[in-house]
Design a protein around this motif. Structure first.
Motif, PDB file in Angstrom:
ATOM      1  N   SER A 133      -7.637   7.045   1.430  1.00  0.00           N
ATOM      2  CA  SER A 133      -7.898   5.648   1.065  1.00  0.00           C
ATOM      3  C   SER A 133      -8.885   5.024   2.051  1.00  0.00           C
ATOM      4  O   SER A 133      -9.726   4.215   1.667  1.00  0.00           O
ATOM      5  N   VAL A 177      -5.027  -0.470   2.102  1.00  0.00           N
ATOM      6  CA  VAL A 177      -5.838   0.411   2.952  1.00  0.00           C
ATOM      7  C   VAL A 177      -7.284   0.464   2.438  1.00  0.00           C
ATOM      8  O   VAL A 177      -8.239   0.279   3.197  1.00  0.00           O
ATOM      9  N   VAL A 178      -7.467   0.701   1.136  1.00  0.00           N
ATOM     10  CA  VAL A 178      -8.819   0.755   0.566  1.00  0.00           C
ATOM     11  C   VAL A 178      -9.525  -0.583   0.779  1.00  0.00           C
ATOM     12  O   VAL A 178     -10.659  -0.641   1.283  1.00  0.00           O
ATOM     13  N   ASP A 197      -5.469 -10.673  -2.636  1.00  0.00           N
ATOM     14  CA  ASP A 197      -4.211  -9.907  -2.714  1.00  0.00           C
ATOM     15  C   ASP A 197      -3.099 -10.867  -3.133  1.00  0.00           C
ATOM     16  O   ASP A 197      -3.266 -12.093  -3.089  1.00  0.00           O
ATOM     17  N   SER A 219      -4.656 -13.747  -5.035  1.00  0.00           N
ATOM     18  CA  SER A 219      -5.171 -13.175  -6.280  1.00  0.00           C
ATOM     19  C   SER A 219      -4.436 -13.749  -7.478  1.00  0.00           C
ATOM     20  O   SER A 219      -3.262 -13.451  -7.698  1.00  0.00           O
ATOM     21  N   ASP A 269      -8.150   6.297 -10.207  1.00  0.00           N
ATOM     22  CA  ASP A 269      -7.223   7.435 -10.231  1.00  0.00           C
ATOM     23  C   ASP A 269      -5.834   7.021 -10.699  1.00  0.00           C
ATOM     24  O   ASP A 269      -4.998   7.869 -10.991  1.00  0.00           O
ATOM     25  N   THR A 298     -13.182   9.557  -9.648  1.00  0.00           N
ATOM     26  CA  THR A 298     -11.749   9.662  -9.337  1.00  0.00           C
ATOM     27  C   THR A 298     -11.481  10.330  -7.986  1.00  0.00           C
ATOM     28  O   THR A 298     -10.418  10.123  -7.417  1.00  0.00           O
ATOM     29  N   MET A 300     -13.462  10.185  -4.919  1.00  0.00           N
ATOM     30  CA  MET A 300     -14.581   9.735  -4.083  1.00  0.00           C
ATOM     31  C   MET A 300     -14.697  10.527  -2.775  1.00  0.00           C
ATOM     32  O   MET A 300     -15.790  10.916  -2.382  1.00  0.00           O
TER      33      MET A 300
HETATM   34  N1  LIG Z   1     -10.998   6.983  -6.458  1.00  0.00           N
HETATM   35  C1  LIG Z   1     -10.639   7.609  -5.350  1.00  0.00           C
HETATM   36  O1  LIG Z   1     -11.233   8.608  -4.958  1.00  0.00           O
HETATM   37  C2  LIG Z   1      -9.496   7.078  -4.533  1.00  0.00           C
HETATM   38  C3  LIG Z   1      -9.296   7.514  -3.216  1.00  0.00           C
HETATM   39  C4  LIG Z   1      -8.241   6.956  -2.476  1.00  0.00           C
HETATM   40  C5  LIG Z   1      -7.408   5.979  -3.063  1.00  0.00           C
HETATM   41  N2  LIG Z   1      -7.630   5.600  -4.361  1.00  0.00           N
HETATM   42  C6  LIG Z   1      -6.814   4.574  -5.040  1.00  0.00           C
HETATM   43  O2  LIG Z   1      -7.124   3.271  -4.548  1.00  0.00           O
HETATM   44  C7  LIG Z   1      -6.042   2.402  -4.883  1.00  0.00           C
HETATM   45  C8  LIG Z   1      -5.661   1.548  -3.675  1.00  0.00           C
HETATM   46  O3  LIG Z   1      -5.086   2.389  -2.679  1.00  0.00           O
HETATM   47  P1  LIG Z   1      -4.547   1.799  -1.288  1.00  0.00           P
HETATM   48  O4  LIG Z   1      -4.250   2.987  -0.433  1.00  0.00           O
HETATM   49  O5  LIG Z   1      -5.447   0.755  -0.780  1.00  0.00           O
HETATM   50  O6  LIG Z   1      -3.178   1.127  -1.745  1.00  0.00           O
HETATM   51  P2  LIG Z   1      -2.329   0.042  -0.909  1.00  0.00           P
HETATM   52  O7  LIG Z   1      -0.943   0.109  -1.442  1.00  0.00           O
HETATM   53  O8  LIG Z   1      -2.576   0.204   0.546  1.00  0.00           O
HETATM   54  O9  LIG Z   1      -2.980  -1.357  -1.348  1.00  0.00           O
HETATM   55  C9  LIG Z   1      -2.882  -1.905  -2.633  1.00  0.00           C
HETATM   56  C10 LIG Z   1      -2.910  -3.413  -2.505  1.00  0.00           C
HETATM   57  O10 LIG Z   1      -3.021  -3.950  -3.824  1.00  0.00           O
HETATM   58  C11 LIG Z   1      -2.330  -5.191  -3.792  1.00  0.00           C
HETATM   59  N3  LIG Z   1      -2.100  -5.706  -5.139  1.00  0.00           N
HETATM   60  C12 LIG Z   1      -1.146  -5.373  -6.049  1.00  0.00           C
HETATM   61  N4  LIG Z   1      -1.292  -6.122  -7.161  1.00  0.00           N
HETATM   62  C13 LIG Z   1      -2.361  -6.940  -6.948  1.00  0.00           C
HETATM   63  C14 LIG Z   1      -3.010  -7.951  -7.702  1.00  0.00           C
HETATM   64  N5  LIG Z   1      -2.566  -8.295  -8.919  1.00  0.00           N
HETATM   65  N6  LIG Z   1      -4.077  -8.581  -7.167  1.00  0.00           N
HETATM   66  C15 LIG Z   1      -4.541  -8.266  -5.940  1.00  0.00           C
HETATM   67  N7  LIG Z   1      -3.947  -7.327  -5.172  1.00  0.00           N
HETATM   68  C16 LIG Z   1      -2.886  -6.683  -5.670  1.00  0.00           C
HETATM   69  C17 LIG Z   1      -1.061  -4.865  -3.008  1.00  0.00           C
HETATM   70  O11 LIG Z   1      -0.416  -6.045  -2.534  1.00  0.00           O
HETATM   71  C18 LIG Z   1      -1.636  -4.000  -1.879  1.00  0.00           C
HETATM   72  O12 LIG Z   1      -1.954  -4.758  -0.731  1.00  0.00           O
HETATM   73  C19 LIG Z   1      -4.920   3.330  -5.364  1.00  0.00           C
HETATM   74  O13 LIG Z   1      -4.902   3.330  -6.777  1.00  0.00           O
HETATM   75  C20 LIG Z   1      -5.323   4.690  -4.851  1.00  0.00           C
HETATM   76  O14 LIG Z   1      -4.775   5.748  -5.617  1.00  0.00           O
HETATM   77  C21 LIG Z   1      -8.645   6.138  -5.093  1.00  0.00           C
END
Ligand SMILES: NC(=O)c1ccc[n+]([C@@H]2O[C@H](COP(=O)([O-])OP(=O)(O)OC[C@H]3O[C@@H](n4cnc5c(N)ncnc54)[C@H](O)[C@@H]3O)[C@@H](O)[C@H]2O)c1
Length: 367
Positions: A133, A177-178, A197, A219, A269, A298, A300
């Motif tokens: 992430s 984290v992202v 958020d 949000s 993803d 998906t 990255m």
């Molecule tokens: N495409 C890729 O290659 C790739 C790589 C890594 C992670 N990801 C994806 O990225 C996404 C985020 O991962 P992460 O590690 O940051 O997760 P995370 O759990 O650390 O963060 C997600 C955040 O989203 C917030 N959230 C939930 N509902 C919300 C809303 N309605 N409005 C605003 N914020 C809201 C949560 O409160 C949380 O802070 C996941 O789906 C993960 O699978 C994709």
């Protein structure tokens, strides 16, 4: 124990599961490490670096699978690897079982032990997911900058602007984290950044640690729509654990966005948080819908294989060392984290979510 490291064969996958330092640590503890020749090349690690660290090079995946007690991988076993897996063999890798019934059934049939990076819990977190992430979050701004360039179909905007010209506005949905990693890089580019958020504690934390050009917003539907009118770049980074990503932006909402603005939907993803998103690959990463450029790759981290390999191996090695110490059964008895990662154990599903997803029976051996 014999530890095996095959070359990854999934499309666009350049990572490898062990660094030379990992080979050295495993060998020092009396294990044999078999590395398939060329396994590290995608990450810029040459065979001789593994040899120097104490590995034995083998020519084929068959050589690895037929001898190793523990297989260290990055991606879920691909179909051509399924027949190579032996009963009782331990596989430590990303599986993402919920994404595929076929893979789940195939692993049950192998009678192997599947230890999944993505469910390993430590202190309430999933530490083997975090580095990917971090990579994807930081990379989202790099990719956004690229696709905002006119020759790449974008609006022709420089993220930081120049003296006399306003910087880009970047809206980040989700401050986990992202999102936090994206915001930090975007801020460094001197863009004008908003991070949204729904978790107030998280918003307070982000407000404390982010630089002055990052605004932290709650949000809701109104704020999201306001942001869409301002944004040159939108990053989708929301997650509701265990669920599909919520659809925060509908097709109609895109009418409010500027022509050729860019969406990087990192959450693709988990289905994506924008109605118009659909999965893409590094070979063909973008498409245009409603005059907005969409990037929805998906996996990255695969594109920056070397960085991702180092980031992943830094966090997986300590757990691999735990497994080789006394074998998987004893490691699972000793460590709740290891047992939380065992999804399939010798023909039985030991992860409740996976069992429920496919309506298959669940064994509570490690519950
Ligand atoms: N495409 C890729 O290659 C790739 C790589 C890594 C992670 N990801 C994806 O990225 C996404 C985020 O991962 P992460 O590690 O940051 O997760 P995370 O759990 O650390 O963060 C997600 C955040 O989203 C917030 N959230 C939930 N509902 C919300 C809303 N309605 N409005 C605003 N914020 C809201 C949560 O409160 C949380 O802070 C996941 O789906 C993960 O699978 C994709």
């Amino acid at each position: 124990m014999i530890v095996g490291v095959p070359q990854e064969i999934k499309r666009d996958e350049y990572r490898v599961a062990v660094l030379p330092v990992g080979v050295e640590e495993l060998s020092r503890r009396g294990n044999r490490v078999l590395v398939q020749a060329g396994a590290g090349l995608g990450s810029g690690i040459a065979d001789h670096e593994y040899l120097k660290a104490g590995a034995e090079l083998v020519a084929t995946a068959e050589d690895v699978f037929s001898q190793a007690d523990l297989i260290l991988k990055v991606k879920e076993p691909q179909e051509s690897e399924w027949p190579l897996i032996r009963p009782g063999q331990v596989l430590f890798t990303y599986f993402h079982f919920a994404a595929g019934r076929e893979l789940t059934e195939a692993m049950i049939a192998t009678d192997a032990v599947c230890v999944a990076y993505e469910t390993l819990e430590f202190r309430g977190k999933l530490p083997l997911l975090t580095p990917m992430s971090e990579v994807a979050g930081r990379m989202s701004i790099q990719e956004g900058a690229k696709y905002l360039e006119r020759p790449q179909m974008g609006r022709g905007i420089l993220l930081g602007g120049v003296p006399g010209v306003a910087p880009a506005h970047i809206t980040i949905l989700g401050g986990g984290v992202v999102g936090a990693n994206a915001a930090r890089i975007a801020a460094g580019f001197q863009a004008d950044v908003a991070i949204l958020d729904i978790n107030m504690d998280r918003l307070r934390y982000l407000d404390d640690v982010m630089p002055a050009n990052v605004n932290v917003l709650f949000s809701d539907r109104h704020t999201i729509r306001e942001q869409l009118q301002l944004a040159d770049l939108v990053v989708g980074a929301v997650l509701i654990p265990g669920a599909k990503a919520p659809r925060l932006i509908q097709r109609d909402d895109l009418q409010m966005m500027k022509n050729r603005s860019v969406i990087i939907d990192v959450a693709i993803d988990q289905g994506g948080c924008i109605e118009t998103s659909r999965p893409t690959t590094h070979g063909d990463p973008i498409f245009i819908e409603e005059e907005v450029v969409h990037y929805c790759v998906t996996n990255m981290p695969g594109a920056v294989g070397r960085t991702s390999t180092f980031a992943l191996c830094n966090v997986t090695l300590p757990w691999a060392l735990e497994i080789v110490k006394d074998g998987i059964d004893e490691a699972a008895r000793r460590s709740k984290s290891i047992s939380s990662a065992i999804n399939v154990y010798r023909g039985q599903i030991t992860n409740q979510a996976v069992a429920e997803t496919f309506d298959l029976s669940f064994s509570d051996t490690f519950a």
